[in-house]
Design an enzyme around this catalytic site. Structure first.
Site, PDB file in Angstrom:
ATOM      1  CG  ASP A  67      -0.402  -0.160   2.549  1.00 54.31           C
ATOM      2  OD1 ASP A  67       1.027  -0.812   2.872  1.00 54.31           O
ATOM      3  OD2 ASP A  67      -1.269  -0.608   3.425  1.00 54.31           O
ATOM      4  CG  ASN A 136      -9.240  -1.778  11.706  1.00 51.16           C
ATOM      5  OD1 ASN A 136      -8.139  -1.973  11.377  1.00 51.16           O
ATOM      6  ND2 ASN A 136      -9.594  -0.619  11.210  1.00 51.16           N
ATOM      7  CG  HIS A 138      -6.311  -1.752   8.992  1.00 47.87           C
ATOM      8  ND1 HIS A 138      -5.927  -1.498   9.478  1.00 47.87           N
ATOM      9  CD2 HIS A 138      -4.543  -3.323   8.818  1.00 47.87           C
ATOM     10  CE1 HIS A 138      -4.864  -0.568   9.493  1.00 47.87           C
ATOM     11  NE2 HIS A 138      -3.918  -1.200   9.520  1.00 47.87           N
ATOM     12  CD  GLU A 143      -8.390   1.040   7.790  1.00 46.86           C
ATOM     13  OE1 GLU A 143      -8.705   0.122   8.531  1.00 46.86           O
ATOM     14  OE2 GLU A 143      -8.541   1.810   8.031  1.00 46.86           O
TER      15      GLU A 143
END
Ligand code: GLP
Length: 242
Positions: A67, A136, A138, A143
């Site tokens: 990313d 979370n 990810h 996400e």
């Protein structure tokens, strides 16, 4: 899933680097999927050291990063391009033309995602995908959401992700709001996945990801469907596993 828990960071780093070194020794042309964040830094340090000792070469390998932030020039100190140069790619013998990362400053971000997926396709399968884990759930910057995307795509970062990553920027408001990320489909196509997680603050999400329901609310839980995942944990991160 093969879950390995380590008492010290050094043991974990050596184990992670050993898996990557072993792959490159048997397959010098390996396609590596690489990750950023604090988690892989120690593994990269070990790899650089092994390279300096002449134990491993990256000269024929190809690297694809997961990313990149939207809007950051490659030379920006907090870009993932800079991160990879400083921690691994700039310190070993991999030719720059064999290192790939999505461009967060492409004028047409959709076209950039298509370009990145075509490049990945040309190289066939990723041999080993290294992953960290967001608080979370990810992976890359995929996400939690009602649906997940297969290919490279533009994502709006959750506020919790932006504040977790604010430590890499001078001011919290400088953290970009968007990123480009490889999709979960591409990640799951890798021949092998090496998930690395450290710290008590990740213990709960590790338990959800590895032993909870498979759900897009926790993107890392989809790794449970992959046939060859190795998980490296420190004892804190593995503290809530049943
Ligand atoms: C970041 C990256 C992920 C990384 C995760 C955890 O936002 N996009 O690839 O795995 O969050 O980061 P850290 O290792 O710093 O906890």
């Amino acid at each position: 899933m093969n879950i390995l828990t380590f008492r010290t960071q050094e043991e974990l780093n050596k184990a992670g680097a050993g898996i990557i070194t072993g792959l490159l020794q048997t397959n010098p042309r390996a396609v590596l999927g690489l990750a950023t964040g604090s988690t892989p830094i120690g593994i990269y340090r070990e790899l650089v050291e092994s390279h300096r000792q002449g134990l491993v070469s990256f000269s024929k390998a190809t690297a694809f990063n997961l990313d990149e932030y939207v809007g950051l020039e490659p030379g920006h100190p907090a870009s993932y391009y800079t991160f990879m140069q400083e921690h691994l790619l700039g310190l070993v013998d991999i030719p720059p033309q064999q290192c790939h990362i999505p461009s967060g400053i492409a004028p047409d971000l959709q076209a950039e995602c298509t370009r990145y997926d075509s490049l990945l396709e040309e190289h066939g399968q990723i041999d080993l995908q290294l992953l960290g884990l967001g608080h979370n759930g990810h992976i890359g910057f995929n996400e939690p959401d009602a649906t997940l995307e297969g290919g490279t795509h533009l994502v709006e970062l959750k506020e919790s992700t932006r504040s977790a990553n604010a430590r890499f920027f001078d001011k919290p408001e400088q953290v970009p709001t968007h990123a480009l990320t490889m999709g979960v489909g591409t990640i799951l196509k890798a021949k092998m996945i090496l998930l690395v997680v450290r710290g008590a603050d990740k213990a709960e999400i590790v338990q959800r990801a590895l032993q909870g329901p498979i759900t897009t609310d926790c993107p890392a839980s989809l790794l449970q469907t992959h046939p060859h995942v190795v998980v490296l944990l420190d004892s804190e991160a593995g503290g809530l596993l049943k």
